[in-house]
Design a protein around this motif. Structure first.
Motif, PDB file in Angstrom:
ATOM      1  N   ASP A   1       1.821  -8.840   7.398  1.00  0.00           N
ATOM      2  CA  ASP A   1       2.301  -9.283   6.089  1.00  0.00           C
ATOM      3  C   ASP A   1       2.205  -8.180   5.042  1.00  0.00           C
ATOM      4  O   ASP A   1       2.303  -8.443   3.844  1.00  0.00           O
ATOM      5  N   TYR A   2       2.027  -6.943   5.486  1.00  0.00           N
ATOM      6  CA  TYR A   2       1.827  -5.835   4.558  1.00  0.00           C
ATOM      7  C   TYR A   2       3.045  -4.917   4.533  1.00  0.00           C
ATOM      8  O   TYR A   2       3.721  -4.722   5.543  1.00  0.00           O
ATOM      9  N   GLN A   3       3.290  -4.352   3.347  1.00  0.00           N
ATOM     10  CA  GLN A   3       4.307  -3.319   3.192  1.00  0.00           C
ATOM     11  C   GLN A   3       3.607  -2.001   2.883  1.00  0.00           C
ATOM     12  O   GLN A   3       2.759  -1.942   1.989  1.00  0.00           O
ATOM     13  N   VAL A   4       3.963  -0.966   3.630  1.00  0.00           N
ATOM     14  CA  VAL A   4       3.337   0.343   3.451  1.00  0.00           C
ATOM     15  C   VAL A   4       4.426   1.381   3.205  1.00  0.00           C
ATOM     16  O   VAL A   4       5.338   1.541   4.021  1.00  0.00           O
ATOM     17  N   MET A   5       4.337   2.066   2.074  1.00  0.00           N
ATOM     18  CA  MET A   5       5.240   3.175   1.777  1.00  0.00           C
ATOM     19  C   MET A   5       4.440   4.467   1.870  1.00  0.00           C
ATOM     20  O   MET A   5       3.345   4.579   1.307  1.00  0.00           O
ATOM     21  N   PHE A   6       5.000   5.435   2.583  1.00  0.00           N
ATOM     22  CA  PHE A   6       4.330   6.723   2.750  1.00  0.00           C
ATOM     23  C   PHE A   6       4.955   7.749   1.808  1.00  0.00           C
ATOM     24  O   PHE A   6       6.175   7.952   1.822  1.00  0.00           O
ATOM     25  N   HIS A   7       4.126   8.367   0.998  1.00  0.00           N
ATOM     26  CA  HIS A   7       4.570   9.476   0.162  1.00  0.00           C
ATOM     27  C   HIS A   7       4.506  10.748   1.012  1.00  0.00           C
ATOM     28  O   HIS A   7       3.501  11.461   1.013  1.00  0.00           O
ATOM     29  N   CYS A   8       5.562  11.004   1.753  1.00  0.00           N
ATOM     30  CA  CYS A   8       5.600  12.159   2.650  1.00  0.00           C
ATOM     31  C   CYS A   8       5.999  13.400   1.861  1.00  0.00           C
ATOM     32  O   CYS A   8       7.071  13.427   1.237  1.00  0.00           O
ATOM     33  N   ALA A   9       5.168  14.419   1.904  1.00  0.00           N
ATOM     34  CA  ALA A   9       5.408  15.621   1.105  1.00  0.00           C
ATOM     35  C   ALA A   9       6.805  16.206   1.295  1.00  0.00           C
ATOM     36  O   ALA A   9       7.484  16.516   0.311  1.00  0.00           O
ATOM     37  N   PRO A  10       7.305  16.377   2.534  1.00  0.00           N
ATOM     38  CA  PRO A  10       8.618  17.020   2.687  1.00  0.00           C
ATOM     39  C   PRO A  10       9.782  16.183   2.181  1.00  0.00           C
ATOM     40  O   PRO A  10      10.885  16.710   2.008  1.00  0.00           O
ATOM     41  N   LEU A  11       9.568  14.901   1.928  1.00  0.00           N
ATOM     42  CA  LEU A  11      10.644  14.042   1.440  1.00  0.00           C
ATOM     43  C   LEU A  11      10.635  13.914  -0.076  1.00  0.00           C
ATOM     44  O   LEU A  11      11.550  13.326  -0.651  1.00  0.00           O
ATOM     45  N   LEU A  12       9.605  14.456  -0.714  1.00  0.00           N
ATOM     46  CA  LEU A  12       9.520  14.452  -2.171  1.00  0.00           C
ATOM     47  C   LEU A  12      10.153  15.724  -2.724  1.00  0.00           C
ATOM     48  O   LEU A  12      10.334  16.709  -1.999  1.00  0.00           O
TER      49      LEU A  12
ATOM     50  N   PHE B   1       8.747   4.083   5.654  1.00  0.00           N
ATOM     51  CA  PHE B   1       8.250   2.757   5.280  1.00  0.00           C
ATOM     52  C   PHE B   1       7.843   1.997   6.535  1.00  0.00           C
ATOM     53  O   PHE B   1       8.457   2.146   7.595  1.00  0.00           O
ATOM     54  N   ALA B   2       6.799   1.184   6.413  1.00  0.00           N
ATOM     55  CA  ALA B   2       6.351   0.351   7.531  1.00  0.00           C
ATOM     56  C   ALA B   2       6.118  -1.072   7.045  1.00  0.00           C
ATOM     57  O   ALA B   2       5.467  -1.286   6.018  1.00  0.00           O
ATOM     58  N   GLN B   3       6.675  -2.026   7.771  1.00  0.00           N
ATOM     59  CA  GLN B   3       6.381  -3.441   7.557  1.00  0.00           C
ATOM     60  C   GLN B   3       5.443  -3.846   8.676  1.00  0.00           C
ATOM     61  O   GLN B   3       5.833  -3.910   9.843  1.00  0.00           O
ATOM     62  N   TRP B   4       4.192  -4.092   8.338  1.00  0.00           N
ATOM     63  CA  TRP B   4       3.183  -4.358   9.361  1.00  0.00           C
ATOM     64  C   TRP B   4       2.473  -5.666   9.035  1.00  0.00           C
ATOM     65  O   TRP B   4       1.853  -5.799   7.990  1.00  0.00           O
TER      66      TRP B   4
ATOM     67  N   TYR C   1       0.835  -1.196   0.000  1.00  0.00           N
ATOM     68  CA  TYR C   1       0.000   0.000   0.000  1.00  0.00           C
ATOM     69  C   TYR C   1       0.871   1.247   0.000  1.00  0.00           C
ATOM     70  O   TYR C   1       1.984   1.245   0.532  1.00  0.00           O
ATOM     71  N   LYS C   2       0.337   2.310  -0.588  1.00  0.00           N
ATOM     72  CA  LYS C   2       1.020   3.603  -0.588  1.00  0.00           C
ATOM     73  C   LYS C   2       0.039   4.655  -0.095  1.00  0.00           C
ATOM     74  O   LYS C   2      -1.073   4.778  -0.602  1.00  0.00           O
ATOM     75  N   PHE C   3       0.450   5.394   0.922  1.00  0.00           N
ATOM     76  CA  PHE C   3      -0.386   6.434   1.510  1.00  0.00           C
ATOM     77  C   PHE C   3       0.328   7.778   1.408  1.00  0.00           C
ATOM     78  O   PHE C   3       1.529   7.875   1.664  1.00  0.00           O
ATOM     79  N   GLY C   4      -0.412   8.807   1.036  1.00  0.00           N
ATOM     80  CA  GLY C   4       0.139  10.151   1.016  1.00  0.00           C
ATOM     81  C   GLY C   4       0.110  10.762   2.407  1.00  0.00           C
ATOM     82  O   GLY C   4      -0.667  10.346   3.269  1.00  0.00           O
ATOM     83  N   ALA C   5       0.965  11.754   2.636  1.00  0.00           N
ATOM     84  CA  ALA C   5       1.001  12.409   3.948  1.00  0.00           C
ATOM     85  C   ALA C   5       1.573  13.812   3.812  1.00  0.00           C
ATOM     86  O   ALA C   5       2.573  14.024   3.120  1.00  0.00           O
ATOM     87  N   PHE C   6       0.914  14.772   4.461  1.00  0.00           N
ATOM     88  CA  PHE C   6       1.463  16.123   4.560  1.00  0.00           C
ATOM     89  C   PHE C   6       0.969  16.766   5.845  1.00  0.00           C
ATOM     90  O   PHE C   6       0.057  16.255   6.506  1.00  0.00           O
ATOM     91  N   GLN C   7       1.587  17.879   6.211  1.00  0.00           N
ATOM     92  CA  GLN C   7       1.308  18.527   7.490  1.00  0.00           C
ATOM     93  C   GLN C   7       0.861  19.967   7.274  1.00  0.00           C
ATOM     94  O   GLN C   7       1.423  20.687   6.446  1.00  0.00           O
TER      95      GLN C   7
ATOM     96  N   MET D   1       5.135  11.492  10.891  1.00  0.00           N
ATOM     97  CA  MET D   1       5.198  10.216  10.193  1.00  0.00           C
ATOM     98  C   MET D   1       6.198   9.245  10.800  1.00  0.00           C
ATOM     99  O   MET D   1       6.111   8.042  10.573  1.00  0.00           O
ATOM    100  N   HIS D   2       7.145   9.727  11.585  1.00  0.00           N
ATOM    101  CA  HIS D   2       8.128   8.817  12.182  1.00  0.00           C
ATOM    102  C   HIS D   2       7.483   7.896  13.222  1.00  0.00           C
ATOM    103  O   HIS D   2       8.097   6.906  13.626  1.00  0.00           O
ATOM    104  N   TRP D   3       6.273   8.227  13.650  1.00  0.00           N
ATOM    105  CA  TRP D   3       5.551   7.325  14.550  1.00  0.00           C
ATOM    106  C   TRP D   3       4.978   6.139  13.776  1.00  0.00           C
ATOM    107  O   TRP D   3       4.912   5.023  14.280  1.00  0.00           O
ATOM    108  N   LEU D   4       4.585   6.373  12.532  1.00  0.00           N
ATOM    109  CA  LEU D   4       3.943   5.321  11.750  1.00  0.00           C
ATOM    110  C   LEU D   4       4.936   4.404  11.047  1.00  0.00           C
ATOM    111  O   LEU D   4       4.612   3.260  10.733  1.00  0.00           O
ATOM    112  N   GLY D   5       6.129   4.892  10.760  1.00  0.00           N
ATOM    113  CA  GLY D   5       7.087   4.071  10.032  1.00  0.00           C
ATOM    114  C   GLY D   5       8.515   4.458  10.333  1.00  0.00           C
ATOM    115  O   GLY D   5       8.788   5.307  11.178  1.00  0.00           O
ATOM    116  N   GLU D   6       9.433   3.820   9.610  1.00  0.00           N
ATOM    117  CA  GLU D   6      10.857   4.055   9.794  1.00  0.00           C
ATOM    118  C   GLU D   6      11.433   4.710   8.543  1.00  0.00           C
ATOM    119  O   GLU D   6      11.041   4.377   7.423  1.00  0.00           O
ATOM    120  N   PRO D   7      12.385   5.632   8.719  1.00  0.00           N
ATOM    121  CA  PRO D   7      13.022   6.229   7.539  1.00  0.00           C
ATOM    122  C   PRO D   7      13.897   5.210   6.820  1.00  0.00           C
ATOM    123  O   PRO D   7      14.576   4.404   7.462  1.00  0.00           O
TER     124      PRO D   7
END
Length: 375
Positions: free
Chosen positions: A231-242, A226-229, A169-175, A194-200
């Motif tokens: 059996d799922y892999q989740v990548m976050f499209h974090c606005a400040p990292l794009l 990114f989060a490994q939760w 899954y891929k989720f967008g994120a901004f603040q 976002m550092h609470w939800l995943g790891e850099p």
């Protein structure tokens, strides 16, 4: 004559602690029995959003009760419901188990054999499966079904079930900073939440799920969350990292990723009364917006809890976990609950008009290919 463009679906907020509704199965009739065999495995309302909601359960049901065991597969390529593949067996405890696959989803059914009325002459040549199916699932066109005994069909059905399980899954994120309410404002801000939800992670050389990000040349940023939760892999499209363009007010490059995500997390900084303007979301792809606000925690530099609200576009029903709290503590259990809600939110969005037709066509193609290849 001017033709008005079709209007965008409107967002609405989901209320926490929503009551769960149930309804009868579309195929199975309900029978009360003292047998240990459940009379009905699935009583949830049958709707397109269920297409991928329970894929793991369908796979587990098939592996547990049918695969590598004596069972029978009946198929029909042309019916009102489209192509149908049905797996059936009666176990040693006289429990009838049925897995009905149609273009609109799967139905898992368990039924006590003792609750059925079967004429004696139908039992002369073994278990009368079609007669049983006709009683349990009267909506199924029995006359159109044919027994398929190809030895490779069971493994193909297993592969078909596995292909329909989405694990990435891929989720967008901004603040949004205090006083900000518009989507384009948040695309230019940092996002420490976002550092609470995943790891850099370092993108260059990354071997896991990349969600469209460049993992060879750093053209889409150097790091991501990114989060490994489970059996799922989740990548976050974090606005400040794009990639960021200070001359672009709309931040088109960041919007290119976040605007194509079904689920978007909006972190609203501060305790001001300004709310995120949902009408500022212009993407047709964004269907679930998770708005997170910190709960003031006194002298602590990091909040101990977050207030969470979830908005969805019209056409998306509420989704599990239904009793979702309005406030989450900043701990691992709450993180798991939020990730579960976001994943289920994307799956529920698959039933929206923008995605449902394509998913139905894909499933119809899988069923039809299996029938034409092995039957």
């Amino acid at each position: 004559m001017t033709v008005a463009a079709p209007s965008q679906p409107v967002f609405r907020y989901l209320s926490p602690y929503t009551t769960k509704h149930t309804a009868s199965s579309p195929f199975a009739q309900e029978v009360t029995s003292d047998s240990g065999c459940s009379t009905q495995a699935n009583k949830q309302p049958f709707n397109p959003s269920a297409l991928l909601q329970d894929r793991e359960r369908d796979l587990d049901f098939y592996q547990t009760h049918f695969l590598d065991q004596i069972h029978f597969n009946y198929v029909a390529s042309t019916t009102v419901q489209g192509p149908i593949i049905i797996s059936m067996r009666v176990d040693q405890d006289d429990c009838v188990r049925i897995l009905v696959r149609t273009t609109r989803g799967s139905e898992r059914i368990e039924y006590p054999l003792s609750a059925l009325t079967i004429a004696w002459f139908r039992k002369l040549f073994g278990v009368p499966y079609l007669s049983i199916l006709e009683q349990i699932c009267p909506a199924i066109p029995i006359h159109a079904l044919e027994l398929c005994q190809h030895p490779e069909l069971p493994q193909e059905l297993l592969r078909m079930e596995e292909r329909q399980i989405i694990r990435c899954y891929k989720f967008g994120a901004f603040q949004l900073l205090p006083g900000q309410t518009q989507e384009h404002e948040g695309l230019a801000n940092p996002c420490d939440f976002m550092h609470w939800l995943g790891e850099p992670i370092r993108l260059c050389g990354w071997k896991g799920y990349r969600a469209g990000l460049d993992v060879t040349g750093d053209t889409t940023g150097e790091t991501s969350i990114f989060a490994q939760w489970n059996d799922y892999q989740v990548m976050f499209h974090c606005a400040p990292l794009l990639p960021f363009n200070p001359a672009d007010r709309q931040q088109v490059e960041r919007r290119r990723f976040i605007g194509n995500d079904i689920v978007v997390i909006v972190f609203k900084e501060g305790d001001d009364e300004e709310h995120f303007d949902l009408s500022s979301v212009g993407s047709r792809q964004n269907h679930v917006i998770c708005i997170v606000r910190p709960v003031p925690s006194g002298n602590s530099s990091k909040p101990n809890a977050y207030r969470v609200a979830i908005a969805v576009k019209d056409g998306i029903r509420n989704f599990v976990p239904l009793k979702f709290p309005a406030v989450l503590l900043r701990d691992d259990a709450s993180r798991d609950l939020l990730l579960l809600k976001l994943i289920r939110g994307e799956r529920a969005a698959y039933g929206a008009r923008a995605f449902a037709t394509q998913l139905l066509r894909t499933r119809e193609s899988l069923l039809r290919d299996a029938i034409e290849t092995y039957c």
